[in-house]
Design a protein around this motif. Sequence first.
Motif, PDB file in Angstrom:
ATOM      1  N   UNK A 224      10.772  -3.779  64.869  1.00  0.00           N
ATOM      2  CA  UNK A 224       9.624  -4.471  64.017  1.00  0.00           C
ATOM      3  C   UNK A 224      10.495  -5.953  64.060  1.00  0.00           C
ATOM      4  N   UNK A 225       9.312  -6.710  64.099  1.00  0.00           N
ATOM      5  CA  UNK A 225       9.651  -8.161  63.970  1.00  0.00           C
ATOM      6  C   UNK A 225       9.492  -8.797  62.465  1.00  0.00           C
ATOM      7  N   UNK A 226      10.348  -9.397  62.158  1.00  0.00           N
ATOM      8  CA  UNK A 226      10.622  -9.866  60.854  1.00  0.00           C
ATOM      9  C   UNK A 226       9.372 -10.956  60.582  1.00  0.00           C
ATOM     10  N   UNK A 227       9.256 -11.313  61.762  1.00  0.00           N
ATOM     11  CA  UNK A 227       7.568 -12.451  61.810  1.00  0.00           C
ATOM     12  C   UNK A 227       6.371 -11.477  61.755  1.00  0.00           C
ATOM     13  N   UNK A 228       6.491 -10.271  61.766  1.00  0.00           N
ATOM     14  CA  UNK A 228       5.331  -9.501  61.651  1.00  0.00           C
ATOM     15  C   UNK A 228       4.966  -8.726  63.148  1.00  0.00           C
ATOM     16  N   UNK A 229       4.776  -7.703  63.083  1.00  0.00           N
ATOM     17  CA  UNK A 229       4.047  -7.012  64.288  1.00  0.00           C
ATOM     18  C   UNK A 229       5.217  -6.167  64.641  1.00  0.00           C
ATOM     19  N   UNK A 230       4.973  -5.163  65.787  1.00  0.00           N
ATOM     20  CA  UNK A 230       6.041  -4.543  66.454  1.00  0.00           C
ATOM     21  C   UNK A 230       6.157  -4.691  67.788  1.00  0.00           C
TER      22      UNK A 230
END
Length: 323
Positions: A224-230
Amino acid sequence: MIAPSRASREPPTLADGRVVESHGQQLLVEDGAGRRVPCRLHGRRLAVVCGDEVRWGHAAADEGVGIVFELKPRRATLARLATSGGSEPIVANLSQLVAVVSPVPAPDWFIVDRYLASAAWCSIDALIACNKSEVATAHAIATELAVYAAIGYPIVHTSTRAAPGIEALAARLKGAISVLVGQSGTGKSSLLNALAPEAQAVTQEISAASEQGRHTTTTAVLHRLATGGDLIDSPGVRDYAPPLPAVRDVASGFIEIARAAGGCRFQDCLHSAEPGCAVRAAVADHAIHPRRFESFRRLVALARELAERRPARRPPRPSGRIR
Ligand SMILES: Nc1nc2c(ncn2[C@@H]2O[C@H](COP(=O)(O)OP(=O)(O)O)[C@@H](O)[C@H]2O)c(=O)[nH]1
Ligand SMILES: [Mg+2]
Ligand SMILES: [Zn+2]
């Protein structure tokens, strides 16, 4: 196989989860709260890949390892062509494919085309990340990249040594389930580490002798990215062949060929020797790049070969298969 303990025979309460890493029988499943739980598969018939949505549970309250009981139906699945001619899933439930290229190792554009075609056949978005954009030889692939930009593929120039490109890539990944694919050594794992430092994916030096990347990443892993999205990092490849659709559907993997095909005299034109073929006319005019057309022709030939090899009476296998 581990013999089920007395306690594990009690039917457990099942919950939804997602496979974030799979090593055959050993898995990591992400639960609803984002925790990653080591799991194993229930029974030998079950096979899962990274990205799979599953039903899982604990056999007993005090047992640390969960059990995956059920695989939910797959949406867009990136697969490779198995030696048997069948389809071997690599990652499931994707919404976007990121083909990573770099000046070193030099891109094999036929591999890029096959990945992009795969993405189109599973109806997911695709873009190209040109990594190592800070190196002096980066301009060497600019002409080829321009071909893809003209077709309509977004191109993001990245460098794991500089921030702006990484931010641009992060913006593209927001809200998507993406997979990084491409040749070994292009910097997929380094990109993942730049986007999700806690991933700590293993990266490797390119062997100087061959300028070929070595395979460091052994299995697909979802973060999971902290900036959003996987984001899923996948093992690099020396080559990639996708499972193929029927011969007449191969063109749908090539945006510009499918677009030009509207002008062909025959609706079922295969763009080989038919009169009034708008696709071949576009290739002759350089409106379609000859290498892209060659990529298309190679996949048509492979699709034809596979169709001839496939026993006619066998029904198509369900799920996970690119149609
Ligand atoms: N110069 C340069 N080297 C990079 C960059 N990104 C990754 N590398 C190097 O490329 C090599 C391969 O990286 P890796 O992430 O293991 O590639 P993968 O096989 O695609 O996962 C490593 O030596 C990295 O340090 C970059 O942006 N610039
Ligand atoms: Mg890697
Ligand atoms: Zn045609």
